[in-house]
Design a protein around this motif. Structure first.
Motif, PDB file in Angstrom:
ATOM      1  N   TYR A   1      92.362   2.056  36.991  1.00 44.33           N
ATOM      2  CA  TYR A   1      91.821   1.697  38.306  1.00 44.33           C
ATOM      3  C   TYR A   1      91.267   2.938  39.017  1.00 44.33           C
ATOM      4  O   TYR A   1      90.151   2.908  39.565  1.00 44.33           O
ATOM      5  CB  TYR A   1      92.905   1.030  39.151  1.00 44.33           C
ATOM      6  N   LEU A   2      92.027   4.023  39.030  1.00 44.08           N
ATOM      7  CA  LEU A   2      91.577   5.232  39.728  1.00 44.08           C
ATOM      8  C   LEU A   2      90.293   5.779  39.099  1.00 44.08           C
ATOM      9  O   LEU A   2      89.386   6.233  39.807  1.00 44.08           O
ATOM     10  CB  LEU A   2      92.672   6.287  39.720  1.00 44.08           C
ATOM     11  N   ALA A   3      90.204   5.734  37.777  1.00 49.22           N
ATOM     12  CA  ALA A   3      88.988   6.197  37.108  1.00 49.22           C
ATOM     13  C   ALA A   3      87.798   5.293  37.443  1.00 49.22           C
ATOM     14  O   ALA A   3      86.676   5.772  37.674  1.00 49.22           O
ATOM     15  CB  ALA A   3      89.213   6.245  35.595  1.00 49.22           C
ATOM     16  N   GLN A   4      88.044   3.987  37.483  1.00 51.69           N
ATOM     17  CA  GLN A   4      86.963   3.032  37.765  1.00 51.69           C
ATOM     18  C   GLN A   4      86.416   3.189  39.181  1.00 51.69           C
ATOM     19  O   GLN A   4      85.203   3.225  39.385  1.00 51.69           O
ATOM     20  CB  GLN A   4      87.473   1.601  37.555  1.00 51.69           C
ATOM     21  N   VAL A   5      87.292   3.270  40.174  1.00 52.81           N
ATOM     22  CA  VAL A   5      86.795   3.358  41.554  1.00 52.81           C
ATOM     23  C   VAL A   5      86.128   4.709  41.806  1.00 52.81           C
ATOM     24  O   VAL A   5      85.218   4.809  42.641  1.00 52.81           O
ATOM     25  CB  VAL A   5      87.905   3.074  42.593  1.00 52.81           C
ATOM     26  N   ALA A   6      86.560   5.749  41.082  1.00 51.59           N
ATOM     27  CA  ALA A   6      85.880   7.034  41.211  1.00 51.59           C
ATOM     28  C   ALA A   6      84.434   6.914  40.732  1.00 51.59           C
ATOM     29  O   ALA A   6      83.512   7.454  41.365  1.00 51.59           O
ATOM     30  CB  ALA A   6      86.614   8.110  40.417  1.00 51.59           C
TER      31      ALA A   6
ATOM     32  N   LEU B   1      82.630   3.922  40.324  1.00 52.70           N
ATOM     33  CA  LEU B   1      81.901   2.924  41.114  1.00 52.70           C
ATOM     34  C   LEU B   1      81.626   3.410  42.528  1.00 52.70           C
ATOM     35  O   LEU B   1      80.687   2.941  43.183  1.00 52.70           O
ATOM     36  CB  LEU B   1      82.691   1.613  41.159  1.00 52.70           C
ATOM     37  N   GLY B   2      82.456   4.335  43.007  1.00 52.51           N
ATOM     38  CA  GLY B   2      82.299   4.816  44.376  1.00 52.51           C
ATOM     39  C   GLY B   2      81.409   6.032  44.510  1.00 52.51           C
ATOM     40  O   GLY B   2      81.280   6.571  45.618  1.00 52.51           O
ATOM     41  N   GLU B   3      80.792   6.464  43.417  1.00 53.80           N
ATOM     42  CA  GLU B   3      79.899   7.616  43.504  1.00 53.80           C
ATOM     43  C   GLU B   3      78.750   7.315  44.459  1.00 53.80           C
ATOM     44  O   GLU B   3      78.024   6.352  44.296  1.00 53.80           O
ATOM     45  CB  GLU B   3      79.337   7.963  42.118  1.00 53.80           C
TER      46      GLU B   3
ATOM     47  N   VAL C   1      81.615  -1.552  35.679  1.00 51.23           N
ATOM     48  CA  VAL C   1      81.360  -0.190  35.217  1.00 51.23           C
ATOM     49  C   VAL C   1      80.343  -0.202  34.073  1.00 51.23           C
ATOM     50  O   VAL C   1      79.389   0.594  34.055  1.00 51.23           O
ATOM     51  CB  VAL C   1      82.683   0.478  34.762  1.00 51.23           C
ATOM     52  N   LEU C   2      80.530  -1.111  33.114  1.00 51.89           N
ATOM     53  CA  LEU C   2      79.620  -1.175  31.972  1.00 51.89           C
ATOM     54  C   LEU C   2      78.228  -1.645  32.403  1.00 51.89           C
ATOM     55  O   LEU C   2      77.215  -1.130  31.920  1.00 51.89           O
ATOM     56  CB  LEU C   2      80.198  -2.104  30.902  1.00 51.89           C
ATOM     57  N   ALA C   3      78.185  -2.626  33.319  1.00 49.33           N
ATOM     58  CA  ALA C   3      76.883  -3.108  33.799  1.00 49.33           C
ATOM     59  C   ALA C   3      76.125  -1.985  34.503  1.00 49.33           C
ATOM     60  O   ALA C   3      74.901  -1.867  34.380  1.00 49.33           O
ATOM     61  CB  ALA C   3      77.089  -4.298  34.733  1.00 49.33           C
ATOM     62  N   ARG C   4      76.862  -1.162  35.237  1.00 53.08           N
ATOM     63  CA  ARG C   4      76.249  -0.019  35.932  1.00 53.08           C
ATOM     64  C   ARG C   4      75.637   0.954  34.933  1.00 53.08           C
ATOM     65  O   ARG C   4      74.645   1.626  35.238  1.00 53.08           O
ATOM     66  CB  ARG C   4      77.327   0.674  36.760  1.00 53.08           C
TER      67      ARG C   4
END
Length: 223
Positions: free
Chosen positions: A177-182, A184-186, A133-136
């Motif tokens: 986890y739910l916040a992260q995949v939301a 990363l999955g954009e 997430v941070l790298a993104r």
């Protein structure tokens, strides 16, 4: 049946898991408490949340962290019973945890101590996901503490909760986890293969251990 790498994250059955232990060593320390929270796709099942205390004589040096006392542990259950319940809860689910190698390492060791073969422990690590997430966002060298569970939650505006309680930390990891995949999955649909923890080959793990032992020897020799 455990989901495979093609399973869409939106349909993924997971179990958020957190352990409190007497210390940090798989070989010498023991599990004191296990917290679990089921996650079905994008929904947290609070009705399935559980916390199990493990009967133990000594809370260990980490008592100042987890706060479990002798009285707490006297009311715990034998480790084989807790592991049996955990095996059942994990059936057909992928484990999610913050710094998942800690949980998987302790659990595999615990099952082997009672002469049982560990179940398959396919895992998602929210610490590793936070690094992505941070790298993104362009942060390739996270500042100190940025990968800790509470700092990671704060980035998504998730509320602070009590730390170092197995059930509280499992729920905190599930929400993260739910916040992260939301995020990363954009723009695309994620599958398990996109988010699961990948274990390096055995030769690479051996090489890494050899390298760290060599570095310690060289560092000690330079003093």
């Amino acid at each position: 049946m455990t989901p495979d790498d093609r399973t869409p994250v939106a349909d993924l059955p997971l179990l958020a898991v957190d352990l409190e232990t007497t210390g940090l060593s798989f070989a010498h320390d023991s599990i004191l408490s296990v917290g679990v929270v089921p996650v079905d796709g994008g929904r947290i099942d609070l009705g399935g949340a559980r916390r199990w205390l493990v009967a133990h004589d000594e809370p260990g040096d980490a008592v100042t962290v987890h706060g479990l006392t002798h009285d707490d542990l006297e009311g715990g259950r034998p480790l084989p019973e807790v592991l049996a319940d955990l095996r059942e809860a994990l059936a057909g689910r992928v484990m999610v945890a913050h710094h998942a190698p800690f949980e998987t390492g302790f659990l595999r060791t615990a099952w082997r101590r009672i002469d049982e073969e560990p179940p398959p422990l396919t895992a998602v690590c929210t610490l590793r996901l936070q690094r992505r997430v941070l790298a993104r966002a362009g942060v390739h060298e996270p500042p100190r503490g940025a990968l800790r569970l509470w700092q990671a939650r704060a980035r998504f505006g998730l509320p602070a909760v009590r730390a170092h309680d197995a059930l509280g930390d499992a729920l905190a990891s599930a929400e993260l986890y739910l916040a992260q995949v939301a995020e990363l999955g954009e723009g695309r649909s994620l599958v398990l293969g996109d988010v699961r923890l990948r274990t390096p080959p055995r030769w690479r793990r051996r090489l890494r251990r050899w390298w760290w032992r060599l570095r310690r020897r060289l560092s000690a020799g330079s003093r």
